[in-house]
Design an enzyme around this catalytic site. Structure first.
Site, PDB file in Angstrom:
ATOM      1  N   PRO A   1       0.756  -1.240   0.000  1.00 22.08           N
ATOM      2  CA  PRO A   1       0.000   0.000   0.000  1.00 22.08           C
ATOM      3  C   PRO A   1       0.787   1.292   0.000  1.00 22.08           C
ATOM      4  O   PRO A   1       1.473   1.623   0.946  1.00 22.08           O
ATOM      5  CB  PRO A   1      -0.745  -0.102   1.315  1.00 22.08           C
ATOM      6  CG  PRO A   1       0.146  -0.921   2.209  1.00 22.08           C
ATOM      7  CD  PRO A   1       1.189  -1.520   1.366  1.00 22.08           C
ATOM      8  N   GLU A   2       0.630   2.078  -1.034  1.00 25.17           N
ATOM      9  CA  GLU A   2       0.962   3.494  -0.995  1.00 25.17           C
ATOM     10  C   GLU A   2      -0.375   4.222  -1.098  1.00 25.17           C
ATOM     11  O   GLU A   2      -1.430   3.588  -1.052  1.00 25.17           O
ATOM     12  CB  GLU A   2       1.905   3.867  -2.145  1.00 25.17           C
ATOM     13  CG  GLU A   2       3.235   3.123  -2.086  1.00 25.17           C
ATOM     14  CD  GLU A   2       4.165   3.462  -3.233  1.00 25.17           C
ATOM     15  OE1 GLU A   2       4.144   4.622  -3.672  1.00 25.17           O
ATOM     16  OE2 GLU A   2       4.887   2.578  -3.699  1.00 25.17           O
TER      17      GLU A   2
END
Length: 270
Positions: free
Chosen positions: A2-3
């Site tokens: 996750p970004e």
DNA sequence: ATTATATCCTGATCGC
DNA sequence: TGCGATCAGGATATAA
């Protein structure tokens, strides 16, 4: 996983399933997630679910017999996943770390590498991060320049600093710099005005486009509702060591900066 | 005050 | 098929 774009996708997709539901119980299976004392959430209702930086924020109502509201920030780190389930099939997940039993289903937190964290706050306002949201209208090119100041850190590493901008990670830092045609080795404070303008525009464009495509998915396994990102088809440099730059034809290179991979094109990133 | 290193974990992949 | 080395979308504490 996750970004910013991936976390945004998780929050958007999860919210419709859990907002408005009451929590019956919370079981934390991994003691690491109890680093902070866990407040009582049973009896509270999930009022909002949204992204802040790289975290998913869950806002809970005050308890039924009175008291204060509550907020939980879930940081997925590398491998955390939030899963919604109604049929019992995902409860057998190999790396299930926490389970919220809700009215009408379960919200599960699975995390292979166990880097994910839970942070509890008395209110959502207390959960505000240090850094600025890169898509906020308050982040002007001028403001970006002020945040960078005269930092001598290389610009790629600077982009990863969550105390300046929140939400950028290893993929999008490389992608943003390539689009802006700026070398990852440049000292952040050395960028000229027009370069700052390109960096700002590239950041907005890259993140928006990634969000539109539900982020980037490398692994083949699916998240809560089987939503997989499709931005990987647009990646210009990340994970393309030795491949051809679509802009200038030069060969893309992988280098290491601060123990992390950076991908760039030596031909058109100056 | 920056900046490099070690660390937290598990699993997939690569080269031999 | 096995084995060790290396890598992974993150971030922090500690050392230099």
């Amino acid at each position: 996983m996750p970004e910013l774009p991936e976390v945004e996708t998780v929050a958007r997709q999860l919210a419709p399933f859990v907002v408005g539901r009451e929590v019956r119980s919370l079981s934390i299976l991994d003691p690491r997630l109890r680093a902070e004392r866990t407040p009582r959430v049973a009896g509270r209702t999930i009022e909002q679910v949204y992204r802040s930086g790289k975290r998913v924020l869950l806002e809970f109502s005050a308890p039924p017999r009175g008291g204060r509201p509550l907020a939980l920030a879930v940081h997925l780190r590398m491998t955390g996943r939030l899963l919604w389930e109604t049929d019992g099939t995902k409860s057998a997940h190999d790396h299930l770390r926490a389970r919220f039993r809700l009215d009408g289903g379960e919200l599960l937190f699975a995390d292979t590498r166990r880097f994910g964290t839970f942070h509890w706050y008395a209110s959502a306002a207390d959960a505000l991060p240090d850094g600025m949201e890169p898509l906020s209208p308050k982040l002007t090119t001028l403001k970006l320049g002020q945040l960078i100041g005269d930092s001598r850190q290389n610009i790629k590493t600077w982009l990863l600093r969550q105390d300046r901008l929140v939400g950028l990670g290893n993929i999008y830092a490389s992608e943003i710099l390539h689009r802006a045609a700026i070398s990852p080795f440049r000292p952040a404070g050395s960028l000229a005005k027009d370069e700052l303008k390109r960096l700002h525009a590239s950041t907005r464009h890259t993140l928006r486009r990634a969000i539109e495509n539900c982020g980037t998915t490398f692994s083949d396994f699916q998240d809560a509702q089987g939503v997989e990102g499709s931005y990987q088809q647009f990646l210009a440099v990340y994970d393309r060591d030795g491949e051809t730059c679509r802009r200038c034809g030069d060969s893309i290179r992988r280098v290491v900066q601060q123990q992390r991979s950076t991908y760039h094109c030596p031909g058109c990133q100056v």
